[in-house]
Design a protein around this motif. Structure first.
Motif, PDB file in Angstrom:
ATOM      1  N   SER A 225       0.809  -1.209   0.000  1.00  0.00           N
ATOM      2  CA  SER A 225       0.000   0.000   0.000  1.00  0.00           C
ATOM      3  C   SER A 225       0.852   1.273   0.000  1.00  0.00           C
ATOM      4  CB  SER A 225      -0.922  -0.023   1.230  1.00  0.00           C
ATOM      5  OG  SER A 225      -1.672   1.129   1.295  1.00  0.00           O
ATOM      6  N   HIS A 226       1.866   1.285   0.867  1.00  0.00           N
ATOM      7  CA  HIS A 226       2.723   2.467   0.986  1.00  0.00           C
ATOM      8  C   HIS A 226       3.411   2.777  -0.344  1.00  0.00           C
ATOM      9  CE1 HIS A 226       6.172   4.874   2.453  1.00  0.00           C
ATOM     10  NE2 HIS A 226       5.350   5.233   3.420  1.00  0.00           N
ATOM     11  N   LEU A 227       3.986   1.749  -0.928  1.00  0.00           N
ATOM     12  CA  LEU A 227       4.696   1.940  -2.196  1.00  0.00           C
ATOM     13  C   LEU A 227       3.731   2.367  -3.302  1.00  0.00           C
ATOM     14  CD1 LEU A 227       7.330   1.745  -3.767  1.00  0.00           C
ATOM     15  CD2 LEU A 227       6.901  -0.679  -4.110  1.00  0.00           C
ATOM     16  N   ALA A 228       2.550   1.744  -3.313  1.00  0.00           N
ATOM     17  CA  ALA A 228       1.567   2.074  -4.348  1.00  0.00           C
ATOM     18  C   ALA A 228       1.146   3.541  -4.228  1.00  0.00           C
ATOM     19  CB  ALA A 228       0.358   1.150  -4.248  1.00  0.00           C
ATOM     20  N   ARG A 229       0.976   4.009  -2.994  1.00  0.00           N
ATOM     21  CA  ARG A 229       0.613   5.414  -2.818  1.00  0.00           C
ATOM     22  C   ARG A 229       1.721   6.327  -3.343  1.00  0.00           C
ATOM     23  NH1 ARG A 229      -1.279   4.070   2.000  1.00  0.00           N
ATOM     24  NH2 ARG A 229       0.405   5.033   3.167  1.00  0.00           N
ATOM     25  N   ASN A 230       2.953   5.921  -3.086  1.00  0.00           N
ATOM     26  CA  ASN A 230       4.059   6.743  -3.569  1.00  0.00           C
ATOM     27  C   ASN A 230       4.133   6.766  -5.088  1.00  0.00           C
ATOM     28  OD1 ASN A 230       4.936   7.744  -1.185  1.00  0.00           O
ATOM     29  ND2 ASN A 230       6.380   6.077  -0.789  1.00  0.00           N
ATOM     30  N   ILE A 231       3.769   5.647  -5.699  1.00  0.00           N
ATOM     31  CA  ILE A 231       3.749   5.633  -7.163  1.00  0.00           C
ATOM     32  C   ILE A 231       2.702   6.624  -7.662  1.00  0.00           C
ATOM     33  CG2 ILE A 231       3.132   4.215  -9.153  1.00  0.00           C
ATOM     34  CD1 ILE A 231       4.567   1.915  -7.836  1.00  0.00           C
ATOM     35  N   GLN A 232       1.572   6.672  -6.965  1.00  0.00           N
ATOM     36  CA  GLN A 232       0.561   7.652  -7.363  1.00  0.00           C
ATOM     37  C   GLN A 232       1.051   9.083  -7.172  1.00  0.00           C
ATOM     38  OE1 GLN A 232      -2.850   6.049  -5.126  1.00  0.00           O
ATOM     39  NE2 GLN A 232      -3.743   5.665  -7.139  1.00  0.00           N
ATOM     40  N   ARG A 233       1.792   9.307  -6.088  1.00  0.00           N
ATOM     41  CA  ARG A 233       2.352  10.648  -5.882  1.00  0.00           C
ATOM     42  C   ARG A 233       3.318  11.011  -7.003  1.00  0.00           C
ATOM     43  NH1 ARG A 233       3.005   9.369  -0.271  1.00  0.00           N
ATOM     44  NH2 ARG A 233       1.278  10.247   0.925  1.00  0.00           N
ATOM     45  N   PHE A 234       4.028   9.988  -7.502  1.00  0.00           N
ATOM     46  CA  PHE A 234       4.916  10.213  -8.630  1.00  0.00           C
ATOM     47  C   PHE A 234       4.149  10.746  -9.835  1.00  0.00           C
ATOM     48  CE2 PHE A 234       9.216   7.936  -8.768  1.00  0.00           C
ATOM     49  CZ  PHE A 234       9.658   8.769  -7.779  1.00  0.00           C
ATOM     50  N   ARG A 235       2.947  10.227 -10.016  1.00  0.00           N
ATOM     51  CA  ARG A 235       2.138  10.725 -11.130  1.00  0.00           C
ATOM     52  C   ARG A 235       1.842  12.209 -10.962  1.00  0.00           C
ATOM     53  NH1 ARG A 235       0.673   6.075 -13.915  1.00  0.00           N
ATOM     54  NH2 ARG A 235       0.267   4.384 -12.466  1.00  0.00           N
ATOM     55  N   GLU A 236       1.629  12.616  -9.697  1.00  0.00           N
ATOM     56  CA  GLU A 236       1.395  14.053  -9.458  1.00  0.00           C
ATOM     57  C   GLU A 236       2.647  14.854  -9.818  1.00  0.00           C
ATOM     58  OE1 GLU A 236       0.258  14.307  -5.341  1.00  0.00           O
ATOM     59  OE2 GLU A 236      -1.261  12.745  -5.623  1.00  0.00           O
ATOM     60  N   SER A 237       3.821  14.343  -9.391  1.00  0.00           N
ATOM     61  CA  SER A 237       5.061  15.034  -9.756  1.00  0.00           C
ATOM     62  C   SER A 237       5.162  15.151 -11.264  1.00  0.00           C
ATOM     63  CB  SER A 237       6.277  14.252  -9.249  1.00  0.00           C
ATOM     64  OG  SER A 237       6.314  14.209  -7.858  1.00  0.00           O
ATOM     65  N   ARG A 238       4.792  14.086 -11.934  1.00  0.00           N
ATOM     66  CA  ARG A 238       4.866  14.073 -13.380  1.00  0.00           C
ATOM     67  C   ARG A 238       4.007  15.187 -13.973  1.00  0.00           C
ATOM     68  NH1 ARG A 238       3.614  13.096 -18.216  1.00  0.00           N
ATOM     69  NH2 ARG A 238       4.836  11.713 -19.545  1.00  0.00           N
ATOM     70  N   THR A 239       2.799  15.330 -13.440  1.00  0.00           N
ATOM     71  CA  THR A 239       1.900  16.368 -13.936  1.00  0.00           C
ATOM     72  C   THR A 239       2.512  17.750 -13.741  1.00  0.00           C
ATOM     73  OG1 THR A 239       0.109  14.934 -13.201  1.00  0.00           O
ATOM     74  CG2 THR A 239      -0.479  17.180 -13.824  1.00  0.00           C
ATOM     75  N   LEU A 240       3.070  17.979 -12.543  1.00  0.00           N
ATOM     76  CA  LEU A 240       3.706  19.275 -12.273  1.00  0.00           C
ATOM     77  C   LEU A 240       4.833  19.541 -13.263  1.00  0.00           C
ATOM     78  CD1 LEU A 240       4.016  19.320  -8.374  1.00  0.00           C
ATOM     79  CD2 LEU A 240       2.590  20.777  -9.813  1.00  0.00           C
ATOM     80  N   ILE A 241       5.680  18.527 -13.460  1.00  0.00           N
ATOM     81  CA  ILE A 241       6.844  18.742 -14.309  1.00  0.00           C
ATOM     82  C   ILE A 241       6.422  18.931 -15.765  1.00  0.00           C
ATOM     83  CG2 ILE A 241       8.935  17.644 -15.193  1.00  0.00           C
ATOM     84  CD1 ILE A 241       9.227  16.421 -12.363  1.00  0.00           C
ATOM     85  N   SER A 242       5.379  18.224 -16.174  1.00  0.00           N
ATOM     86  CA  SER A 242       5.002  18.400 -17.572  1.00  0.00           C
ATOM     87  C   SER A 242       4.395  19.787 -17.778  1.00  0.00           C
ATOM     88  CB  SER A 242       4.100  17.262 -18.063  1.00  0.00           C
ATOM     89  OG  SER A 242       2.776  17.521 -17.745  1.00  0.00           O
ATOM     90  N   GLN A 243       3.824  20.381 -16.730  1.00  0.00           N
ATOM     91  CA  GLN A 243       3.378  21.775 -16.834  1.00  0.00           C
ATOM     92  C   GLN A 243       4.587  22.702 -16.981  1.00  0.00           C
ATOM     93  OE1 GLN A 243       0.265  22.815 -17.381  1.00  0.00           O
ATOM     94  NE2 GLN A 243       1.372  24.711 -17.815  1.00  0.00           N
ATOM     95  N   ASN A 244       5.632  22.404 -16.215  1.00  0.00           N
ATOM     96  CA  ASN A 244       6.908  23.106 -16.351  1.00  0.00           C
ATOM     97  C   ASN A 244       7.422  23.075 -17.785  1.00  0.00           C
ATOM     98  OD1 ASN A 244       8.104  24.361 -14.180  1.00  0.00           O
ATOM     99  ND2 ASN A 244       8.626  22.443 -13.183  1.00  0.00           N
ATOM    100  N   VAL A 245       7.396  21.862 -18.348  1.00  0.00           N
ATOM    101  CA  VAL A 245       7.892  21.683 -19.716  1.00  0.00           C
ATOM    102  C   VAL A 245       7.071  22.541 -20.665  1.00  0.00           C
ATOM    103  CG1 VAL A 245       8.059  20.038 -21.619  1.00  0.00           C
ATOM    104  CG2 VAL A 245       8.825  19.375 -19.349  1.00  0.00           C
ATOM    105  N   ARG A 246       5.747  22.522 -20.490  1.00  0.00           N
ATOM    106  CA  ARG A 246       4.883  23.330 -21.355  1.00  0.00           C
ATOM    107  C   ARG A 246       5.270  24.808 -21.290  1.00  0.00           C
ATOM    108  NH1 ARG A 246       0.656  20.405 -19.312  1.00  0.00           N
ATOM    109  NH2 ARG A 246       0.172  18.687 -20.711  1.00  0.00           N
ATOM    110  N   ASP A 247       5.470  25.301 -20.076  1.00  0.00           N
ATOM    111  CA  ASP A 247       5.808  26.713 -19.926  1.00  0.00           C
ATOM    112  C   ASP A 247       7.120  27.063 -20.628  1.00  0.00           C
ATOM    113  OD1 ASP A 247       3.554  26.811 -18.416  1.00  0.00           O
ATOM    114  OD2 ASP A 247       4.576  26.868 -16.472  1.00  0.00           O
ATOM    115  N   TYR A 248       8.152  26.237 -20.337  1.00  0.00           N
ATOM    116  CA  TYR A 248       9.456  26.495 -20.946  1.00  0.00           C
ATOM    117  C   TYR A 248       9.374  26.426 -22.465  1.00  0.00           C
ATOM    118  CZ  TYR A 248      12.607  26.439 -16.880  1.00  0.00           C
ATOM    119  OH  TYR A 248      13.293  26.737 -15.741  1.00  0.00           O
TER     120      TYR A 248
END
Lengths: 205, 295, 295, 205
Positions: free
Chosen positions: C152-175
């Protein structure tokens, strides 16, 4: 079978890990002994065939056979690869996975039709005997392809003797003129024995 | 085949057809599940009959056509395989092997992501390169703390991954102590679990000569290799055991040889008996200890 | 070399020695930093002198020994390089390229970890295999929710990774919108950023013929490949652009060819002018649109 | 230099990504032209040498040279590899990284000592001219090793002509009897030119 620019291709849906050429799965002779056989010696009759495959492992070669065949009965006795085999079967309607020991065909007798082609890839000492026991599934006139691993068998002399012994056993079991085919180019130390199951010979026994 | 034989052979096929093949995975009450159980029982009593031809099955009205025939056959085959898998496989062993793989995957993910973040950071702050002592985990730590950094979110998640790793490695310890009690007593549960994962199963491990155990997994440990640039371990997995790792260089070979010998015995006890053998552990411990003495 | 030449050449060396080489990375006030700036200025005016021999430097008392000589030389060389890097490199470009790499690494980490978790789960619950429609992300989701699961703990962290991914891809869009305005207008900022990362720099991208842009990055997208088993994209990165991806099969080749042509021009405008050219975008858009018409 | 079982080894601290043999770094001829040269034609005088390396890239070969040499001056003009080069320099006391264009040696004149060995690996049309300009750093009697990439140069005839041209240029610049050495076995289409910078020849100019 489908060839393009010297590559053997396979018409089924692409699976994860496949390499692809012109949109089709590449059936790599370096990864599959059946593909190596096709490359070096010629194609076995797989199109629309019913095939029994002994020693299916995780089902890599089985997946390619199922692209061509009507149905593939895939026997494997090791739990780990069987799990992959089940996943594969769920993606392909024409693969029947059997978690059984090929030494005891009576255990999967109720789940296998008579087949046109019997392929065996089991690295065991009694591999010829295993093949003989499974001839009950092979139609008269059907093909047997038996892959032998001879790498670990010591000297060339010993290998020769072992091949002769296997060929004799098969002929005795009803396989006509089995051909001994070298797969060394793609699979070091591997040999295929390819013959036809003959009604008349069988009756002579 | 006589008519009544066809009937007996098709008994379960027929019933499966009535119920539809879709739900044999739901709890044991469903009918295809019952049929599969029946098959398994009759297999035990060698009552099984060969499969009737599909033409017979169609003309007897058991299946509508060839596709129906194959479809039920596949459902039954998959159902049987799954039941057999559940019964035959050692769950503790399987869990251990997969947990070790997850641990390695976490390590590799952390290492790779951290490297990429470092590359990003250095590309944007080349000045950082000068005083820069390469210490990725402290870089990640400082990025995680500084919320103004674009990498802050990701860096925090990498740290959370480390927590997951800790939890899972505790899991591994528990399973290994239970599943490989004697090996765990000799070289610790984590090293024992890695040896199991390297060999593939307790069965294979029990069949291994000491020399094979000694070099098992002698490939590089990617994580250590990536982060600290150390040599890949020469002595395989057992080199990770502190008794070998910390031994003086000139006795290290001897310690790992003796340890491997005792582990080969421990693996057999774990496989065939499965219980901790105090007497064996005491004697083995003495031998390993003696090998580590520089005389 | 004349004595006064040695002196002039060693001016900065001497000062560096007085101050100690350790802190030239701290803000611009430190003395070695000043020296490096002096060097850079004099380089502009071609006032630089050849390096004096180390024996001369020692006998003149500027350095204690050969090691001291090399050590200061290295400090100055690294300091100069870093200053030049800071000035010469395009930070937006560098950020974009590294962010794309981080995105890919996140995708691969998620895919690999999810697969390993799936393997673990199936090994322990073979019954799950039967009805199992392979959908890793929903498995991870359900494991994350169920706190009793060891994963469960690891799975939740994988989901958090998806959030990081979303943030970073917004970064990429801006740049990308800022750094590649014309390309972004034609095929979206994410695809543009991937093209940049594939080419290595705006400079290289601007020098590429359309045919190279069309097949840039034609290797498989690992994540799509692993999770959905799709064919690796035949048309390279620009195939990810929905205009190509969603085009009818028989015009797809034409669309990607025309798009690649317009992108080659856009890349040059982005590199040489760096500003959005509305007139070009309008015309290019029309051409791409016409290519997609099935007539 | 250190050889074991046909492998060229390097005595420095192991770096991430290195392959290791008997605890030492393997200097792979497939990855480094200098190592290929050692394997095929013999060792250049690197031990305790002062070396100027033009076209250092990310510093892979430079790291091995620095294991043997006293100091390596490493010139590279592309920003991305330079960053790796700096990291490397921070791990090794004897690497001086220079973020400069090898076409303009006057720009790094104040940072490079006279060297015993000048190695150049720059795939540019004017590679021979670049080497000549950098001879100002080479001691009389020092060695020049110039790697030429001829793969993209069309026909064999053209390649031959180009090599002759390069050799002539170098001889004119003071390099005695440059040897043309084939690296094809490890690096397709690559050739090394190896000669000694001669005082007398230089004075003849």
């Amino acid at each position: 079978m489908i060839w393009q620019d010297g590559k053997l291709l396979s018409p089924g849906a692409v699976l994860p890990g496949d390499r692809v050429y012109h949109g089709m799965r590449i059936w790599d002779p370096g990864h599959s002994k059946v593909a190596a056989l096709c490359h070096i010696h010629g194609e076995p009759p797989v199109r629309n065939a019913r095939i029994l495959y002994l020693g299916a492992a995780a089902g890599s070669t089985v997946s390619f056979l199922s692209d061509y065949a009507e149905v593939v009965y895939a026997v494997e006795f090791s739990p780990r690869p069987v799990r992959s085999l089940i996943r594969l079967a769920r993606a392909r309607k024409n693969i029947i996975p059997l978690f059984e020991d090929a030494r005891y065909p009576e255990r999967y007798l109720p789940f296998v039709e008579p087949v046109d082609l019997l392929i065996q890839d089991i690295a065991q000492r009694d591999q010829a005997e295993i093949a003989l026991r499974n001839l009950i599934f092979l139609k008269q006139g059907g093909h047997l392809i038996l892959f032998l691993k001879l790498l670990s068998m010591g000297t060339d002399k010993k290998r020769e003797d072992r091949i002769v012994e296997v060929v004799n056993l098969l002929e005795h079991g009803g396989i006509t003129d089995p051909a001994v085919l070298d797969l060394d180019r793609y699979h070091t130390g591997h040999t295929a024995v390819w013959g036809i199951y003959s009604l008349s010979k069988n009756f002579e026994k | 085949m006589a008519k009544n034989q066809v009937n007996r052979a098709f008994q379960y096929w027929y019933e499966a057809l009535q119920q539809g093949p879709a739900d044999f995975l739901t709890p044991a009450t469903s009918s295809l599940a019952d049929i599969i159980d029946t098959i398994r029982e009759s297999r035990g009593k060698s009552e099984l009959l060969p499969l009737p031809l599909w033409e017979e099955a169609v003309s007897a009205g058991f299946v509508p056509d060839r596709n129906g025939y194959l479809s039920i056959l596949q459902d039954i085959a998959i159902g049987l395989t799954i039941r057999d898998l559940e019964e035959r496989c050692d769950k503790d062993e399987a869990a251990l092997i997969h947990l070790i793989r997850i641990l390695d995957e976490i390590d590799q993910s952390i290492a790779r992501l951290s490297e990429k973040i470092e590359d990003y950071y250095i590309a944007l702050h080349p000045a950082g390169l000068s005083g820069y002592e390469r210490n990725i985990s402290s870089l990640i730590e400082s990025l995680a703390k500084d919320q103004t950094q674009p990498m802050s979110h990701l860096a925090r998640n990498i740290q959370r991954f480390r927590e997951s790793r800790t939890l899972i490695s505790q899991n591994v310890r528990d399973y290994a102590t239970k599943c490989l009690p004697n090996m765990s007593a000799l070289c610790g549960p984590l090293v024992s679990a890695r040896l199991l994962a390297g060999a593939g199963s307790k069965y294979h491990l029990a069949g291994m000569p000491a020399a094979s155990i000694q070099v098992l997994g002698a490939g590089p440990s990617l994580f250590m290799h990536l982060t600290s640039g150390t040599n890949p371990p020469k002595h395989g997995i057992i080199y990770q055991y502190k008794g070998v790792h910390h031994a003086k260089r000139r006795v290290r070979g001897r310690v790992s040889r003796v340890l491997a010998c005792q582990l080969a015995i421990a693996a057999r006890i774990d496989y065939f008996r499965g219980a901790l053998d105090d007497e064996f552990i005491r004697k083995a411990g003495e031998k390993i200890c003696r090998a580590g003495k520089t005389d």
